[in-house]
Design an enzyme around this catalytic site. Sequence first.
Site, PDB file in Angstrom:
ATOM      1  N   GLY A  88     -12.451 -22.326 -26.080  1.00 13.33           N
ATOM      2  CA  GLY A  88     -13.705 -23.091 -26.055  1.00 13.33           C
ATOM      3  C   GLY A  88     -14.831 -22.258 -25.496  1.00 13.33           C
ATOM      4  N   ASP A  89     -16.041 -22.833 -25.631  1.00 12.70           N
ATOM      5  CA  ASP A  89     -17.244 -22.169 -25.141  1.00 12.70           C
ATOM      6  C   ASP A  89     -17.729 -22.965 -23.924  1.00 12.70           C
ATOM      7  OD1 ASP A  89     -20.264 -20.882 -26.651  1.00 12.70           O
ATOM      8  OD2 ASP A  89     -19.940 -21.655 -24.612  1.00 12.70           O
ATOM      9  N   PHE A  90     -17.722 -22.338 -22.731  1.00 11.77           N
ATOM     10  CA  PHE A  90     -17.994 -23.149 -21.536  1.00 11.77           C
ATOM     11  C   PHE A  90     -19.443 -23.625 -21.454  1.00 11.77           C
ATOM     12  CE2 PHE A  90     -19.835 -19.434 -19.624  1.00 11.77           C
ATOM     13  CZ  PHE A  90     -18.911 -18.393 -19.641  1.00 11.77           C
TER      14      PHE A  90
ATOM     15  N   ARG B  62     -16.718 -13.455 -11.788  1.00  8.24           N
ATOM     16  CA  ARG B  62     -17.729 -12.593 -12.410  1.00  8.24           C
ATOM     17  C   ARG B  62     -18.354 -13.250 -13.635  1.00  8.24           C
ATOM     18  NH1 ARG B  62     -16.026  -6.768 -11.765  1.00  8.24           N
ATOM     19  NH2 ARG B  62     -16.789  -6.488 -13.869  1.00  8.24           N
TER      20      ARG B  62
ATOM     21  N   ASP C 164     -11.459 -19.914 -22.405  1.00  5.79           N
ATOM     22  CA  ASP C 164     -12.340 -18.835 -22.848  1.00  5.79           C
ATOM     23  C   ASP C 164     -12.528 -18.908 -24.364  1.00  5.79           C
ATOM     24  OD1 ASP C 164     -12.755 -15.686 -21.174  1.00  5.79           O
ATOM     25  OD2 ASP C 164     -13.913 -16.474 -22.871  1.00  5.79           O
TER      26      ASP C 164
ATOM     27  N   ASP D  83      -1.869  16.185  11.815  1.00  8.69           N
ATOM     28  CA  ASP D  83      -0.599  16.831  11.446  1.00  8.69           C
ATOM     29  C   ASP D  83      -0.407  18.045  12.333  1.00  8.69           C
ATOM     30  OD1 ASP D  83       1.744  16.926   9.676  1.00  8.69           O
ATOM     31  OD2 ASP D  83       0.947  18.879   9.166  1.00  8.69           O
TER      32      ASP D  83
HETATM   33  C1  LIG Z   1       5.349  20.824  19.114  1.00  2.00           C
HETATM   34  C2  LIG Z   1       5.478  19.386  19.450  1.00  2.00           C
HETATM   35  C3  LIG Z   1       5.376  18.419  18.454  1.00  2.00           C
HETATM   36  N1  LIG Z   1       5.508  17.103  18.817  1.00  2.00           N
HETATM   37  C4  LIG Z   1       5.438  16.031  17.795  1.00  2.00           C
HETATM   38  C5  LIG Z   1       4.014  15.577  17.507  1.00  2.00           C
HETATM   39  C6  LIG Z   1       4.163  14.879  16.186  1.00  2.00           C
HETATM   40  O1  LIG Z   1       4.510  13.532  16.404  1.00  2.00           O
HETATM   41  C7  LIG Z   1       5.306  15.621  15.523  1.00  2.00           C
HETATM   42  C8  LIG Z   1       4.779  16.468  14.391  1.00  2.00           C
HETATM   43  O2  LIG Z   1       4.948  15.765  13.173  1.00  2.00           O
HETATM   44  P1  LIG Z   1       3.691  15.165  12.368  1.00  2.00           P
HETATM   45  O3  LIG Z   1       4.050  15.113  10.945  1.00  2.00           O
HETATM   46  O4  LIG Z   1       2.444  15.866  12.748  1.00  2.00           O
HETATM   47  O5  LIG Z   1       3.537  13.698  12.930  1.00  2.00           O
HETATM   48  P2  LIG Z   1       4.606  12.527  12.822  1.00  2.00           P
HETATM   49  O6  LIG Z   1       5.489  12.723  11.668  1.00  2.00           O
HETATM   50  O7  LIG Z   1       5.249  12.373  14.148  1.00  2.00           O
HETATM   51  O8  LIG Z   1       3.678  11.263  12.601  1.00  2.00           O
HETATM   52  P3  LIG Z   1       2.716  11.041  11.336  1.00  2.00           P
HETATM   53  O9  LIG Z   1       3.116  11.998  10.286  1.00  2.00           O
HETATM   54  O10 LIG Z   1       2.913   9.627  10.945  1.00  2.00           O
HETATM   55  O11 LIG Z   1       1.334  11.299  11.844  1.00  2.00           O
HETATM   56  O12 LIG Z   1       5.861  16.503  16.513  1.00  2.00           O
HETATM   57  C9  LIG Z   1       5.738  16.711  20.135  1.00  2.00           C
HETATM   58  O13 LIG Z   1       5.858  15.506  20.390  1.00  2.00           O
HETATM   59  N2  LIG Z   1       5.802  17.640  21.098  1.00  2.00           N
HETATM   60  C10 LIG Z   1       5.684  18.974  20.821  1.00  2.00           C
HETATM   61  O14 LIG Z   1       5.788  19.798  21.741  1.00  2.00           O
END
Ligand SMILES: Cc1cn([C@H]2C[C@H](O)[C@@H](COP(=O)(O)OP(=O)(O)OP(=O)(O)O)O2)c(=O)[nH]c1=O
Length: 584
Positions: free
Chosen positions: A473-475, A490, A448, A88
């Site tokens: 039934g009882d198997f 199981r 069962d 993220d």
């Molecule tokens: C600052 C910056 C971010 N980004 C992008 C990277 C990430 O893809 C996005 C940040 O959002 P994220 O939520 O990190 O990622 P996403 O939503 O693209 O994908 P997912 O959540 O499925 O992992 O911004 C650039 O491409 N260039 C940049 O300079």
Amino acid sequence: MVLIPVISKLNGKRVVLASASPRRLEILTNIGLQFEVVPSWFKETLDKTLFKAPYEYAVETAKQKALEVAQRMPLKHLKTPDIVIGADTVVTVDGVILEKPIDKQDAYQMLSRLSGKEHSVFTGVAILLCNEREGELTVDFYEETKVKFAELSEEMLWEYINSGEPMDKAGGYGIQALGGMLVEYVHGDFLNVVGFPLNHFCKQLSAIYIKPSESPTHKIKGEDSAVSAASRTSEQDMVGPSYTKSNNEGLPHNIVDLLDGFKASKTLFTACRLKVFDVLRASEGLRVKVAAERIGASVTGTERLLDAAVSLGLLHKLGQGENTEHASQFLVTDSPLSLHGYILHCNNVVWPLFTHLESAVREGTNQQERAFGKKTGYLFQDGYFKKDEVEMQFLNAMHSTAKVTGRAVATAFDLSGFKTACDVGGCTGAMAYEFIIAHPGLSVIVFDLPTVIEMRSHFLPGEQNDSVSFVAGDFFKDDLPKADLYILARILHDCSDEKVDELLSKLSKACTTGCAVLLAETVLDEAKTRASRAYMQSLNMLVQTEGRERSSAQYKQLLESHGFSRMRVCHTGNFLDAILAYKQ
Ligand SMILES: Cc1cn([C@H]2C[C@H](O)[C@@H](COP(=O)(O)OP(=O)(O)OP(=O)(O)O)O2)c(=O)[nH]c1=O
């Protein structure tokens, strides 16, 4: 090359990138990593005020993205990943976290904030190691890069915004594209801004997979080694990746996890017994005091129980006081896939029996008498299971596991050659319904004990379907209903070897050439390289029954001795594996 040794370590492992980001896909593809992309469904709505630093928010979001995919894949994709990578990226300026703009106006606000200033870009990364012998490990870290924008004119701002580039990017810009024109300098990892701190990631993988003697000497910022963040000491607040002490200084995390394992289980069992997840679903964001009143418990005890549930990933961080997606899916009492019944069975029956595991190991017998004061013949005809509330609790447990495992078992093989199946010991019919959904041409007879058949309406009140019928039934004692496919989910693992032979011999007589048996069991992995659940289940059979779990080779030998051949095994990645074998 830091990475080359690590790539070879990952060969043969199922690596999953839990991201929809094309940039992350490109960065990892370009280094030759073999991986699958399974975008995470985790909603990025964690309360930012609960985190003391922006990087903590990014790391927690990355972890939740990876966890969601790791837990969904066995159920939805019917395969279990070995490694799941979540990430993220957030932009921060003047202490404010900027994620992806919601519209052009929002993008304008963000870029205006960034104009002429230095800001930070944090990418949190979580590496979830799913199939490690010692259970699931999470290695998480973050990387910070400083970026300075030039002074941006209104005209330049709007020209950039109207290009559309800002909309799917944190902070509303893409440094790797048009956004590069806005940037005066970058201090730190450029790819970290783009969305993935590749060098740091490689160093972490080296720390996990390459022994110090093998790896080029490198120091990651801060200290050596990356280990389970779960065991990260809380007082650490270092800038850079999150760590615990390296293994040779602290306890091996798998030992720590095992030491605490029973406490984690009991936390889950207690929260379910107190119906915590139902109470929190009824009113999200409940304060601890109110929750304590609703579950009829002390405030201090409730507070610690909820904190523990948060630490186990069952609840979101407190203050929101709400169920995670999985708690809503599996832990509230009335959700379609609720495991509540099975969890009560684990707490009320399995837990007391495991208390006597040592005696079971010494004696080689189940511990029903020590745990419940009664001898047992074949377990489920014993008087103990005749008491209504006990039988209802057991049926609840079997019903809930059948609902969670049924789809995986029913879809394990192509059964188009069969017309009628008999689900021997099919309990409430939950598995039978999954079979007729997966194979519309199939009808299933659930066979069962009379008391079980009488109680079925409690479990599938609305689901009447002519393709599923119930016969009492009882198997062991009664004739089996005529069918060309006999399903045993199981069942064999509860029976003594003698009872298994008696039942398979009976099935063999009932089957004509081309008929088949389909077993649903936890198959032991002879190589002992996969998750240890099957071996825990094997001990479960020791303490509970006269039966045991078996390996593929043992099932093959057993089935062939009763005239069944062409055996196939499907490791579903769910609680139960499936075995199909045809009458010669
Ligand atoms: C600052 C910056 C971010 N980004 C992008 C990277 C990430 O893809 C996005 C940040 O959002 P994220 O939520 O990190 O990622 P996403 O939503 O693209 O994908 P997912 O959540 O499925 O992992 O911004 C650039 O491409 N260039 C940049 O300079």
